[in-house]
Design a protein around this motif. Structure first.
Motif, short mmCIF file in Angstrom:
data_model
loop_
_atom_site.label_atom_id
_atom_site.label_comp_id
_atom_site.label_asym_id
_atom_site.label_seq_id
_atom_site.Cartn_x
_atom_site.Cartn_y
_atom_site.Cartn_z
N TYR A 1 -6.17 2.53 3.36
CA TYR A 1 -5.01 1.69 3.04
C TYR A 1 -3.81 1.97 3.93
N THR B 1 -8.71 -5.59 -3.52
CA THR B 1 -8.19 -5.44 -2.16
C THR B 1 -9.11 -6.14 -1.16
N PRO C 1 0.79 -1.23 0.00
CA PRO C 1 0.00 0.00 0.00
C PRO C 1 0.83 1.28 0.00
N TYR D 1 -7.88 6.34 -0.09
CA TYR D 1 -6.69 5.49 -0.06
C TYR D 1 -5.85 5.76 1.18
#
Length: 351
Positions: A45, A71, A16, A41
């Protein structure tokens, strides 16, 4: 983990932090507004307290450039006193010129292999109905659905879609009064509660979670750390909490995490001292009164739960309005929890 390849593509595990820009490049124009996806994100993440997600990148073999992503975000589950580690399926995206059944299957197979390597117990997701055959083909089951329930608070607007305008207003008023009386009846049957709003998670939810019965269903851990990340830290929506305290000792008896959209209040998550036995009708009646005071026209909630958990919602007038499939794949088919029912809300997704 070894890469999985065809003549055109290879799937590799992503990092990531390292693969942020490559992932966002695939998402651009495919998963929503670019600035929103970048914020998502960084939150989902890079700052998840349960560990970094399992990111899979589909790369074209001729260029090595990523052309697809999939994911599994990490989640903590509880089942009969045991901790389970889960991954919620999110962010499947493939560039238009590479969209076909093969790349999608490769990405999902990569996630399944990664889940086994990372010792996750189960993968679960909420794909759209058109994707159902793909998930079943690679070994997922669809044992249940997530149901959206709704309750109207201000009936005049609803009545106008069914009655002449001159009749809709008085009919709506009568329906409002009747449902308010129902809510008052449920409130009177329960203990005296004090309701107040909060813009952030209350640390007392930890004690409430620990003391509440969990039942026999698989349920996600609902402690302060999770709620703080899932709602307070999320850049995607503004969440408020309705906290219900017992008047006699100020102990937290229940909470609702809610988000407002237009004239509707959506309940994203909830828990109470009754735990798996179900959110009591007097708790839900307090929510409805608070929503009405704020001017909302309706309240909705998405739930997959036992009849006991749904009893209070049904008693307060919530009715089904739609269903979404839930797919599961256990890493070990012989897992003792593989046949268990689940308790789910919309908070068990990624956003």
């Amino acid at each position: 983990m070894a890469s999985t390849a065809t003549s055109s593509y290879v799937v590799r595990a992503g990092e990531p932090a390292r693969d942020r820009e490559a992932t966002l490049a695939v998402w651009r124009g495919n998963l929503g507004r670019n600035e929103r996806m970048a914020a998502k994100y960084d939150w989902f993440y890079l700052r998840c307290p349960h560990g970094q997600p399992l990111l899979q990148l589909l790369c074209a073999t001729d260029t090595g450039a990523p052309v697809g992503t999939a994911t599994a975000g990490r989640r903590r589950l509880h089942w009969q006193g045991s901790a389970l580690r889960a991954g919620v399926l999110v962010d499947l995206a493939v560039l238009p010129e590479h969209r076909s059944l093969g790349p999608a299957l490769m990405l999902q197979q990569g996630l399944m292999d990664s889940a086994a390597d990372e010792a996750l117990d189960v993968l679960y997701g909420f794909p759209n109905p058109k994707a159902g055959p793909v998930f079943k083909r690679i070994g997922y089951r669809q044992p249940f659905t997530l149901c959206r329930y709704a309750r109207v608070l201000r009936h005049a607007g609803y009545m106008r879609t069914h009655l002449p305008r001159w009749l809709a207003t008085p009919a709506g008023w009568i329906a409002d009064v009747a449902m308010a009386c129902l809510d008052a009846w449920h409130a009177l049957r329960g203990p005296r509660l004090r309701a107040h709003w909060s813009d952030e998670v209350d640390p007392r939810v930890d004690a409430l979670w620990e003391a509440s019965p969990k039942g026999d269903d698989v349920v996600a851990v609902r402690d302060a750390a999770h709620l703080r990340w899932r709602f307070d830290d999320s850049p995607l929506a503004t969440t408020h909490y309705l906290l219900l305290e017992r008047a006699r000792d100020r102990m937290l008896d229940a909470w609702f995490a809610v988000q407002a959209a237009d004239n509707m209040l959506h309940v994203c998550d909830f828990w109470s001292a009754d735990g798996a036995r179900g959110m009591a009708a007097h708790h839900i009646a307090a929510l409805l009164r608070a929503a009405h005071r704020q001017g909302h026209a309706s309240v909705s909630v998405e739930i997959r739960a036992s009849d006991a958990q749904l009893r209070g919602w049904r008693a307060c007038g919530f009715r089904p309005r739609g269903y979404r499939p839930v797919f599961l794949r256990w890493t070990r088919a012989d897992s003792p929890a593989a046949s268990a029912a689940w308790f789910l809300t919309s908070a068990d997704e990624d956003e």
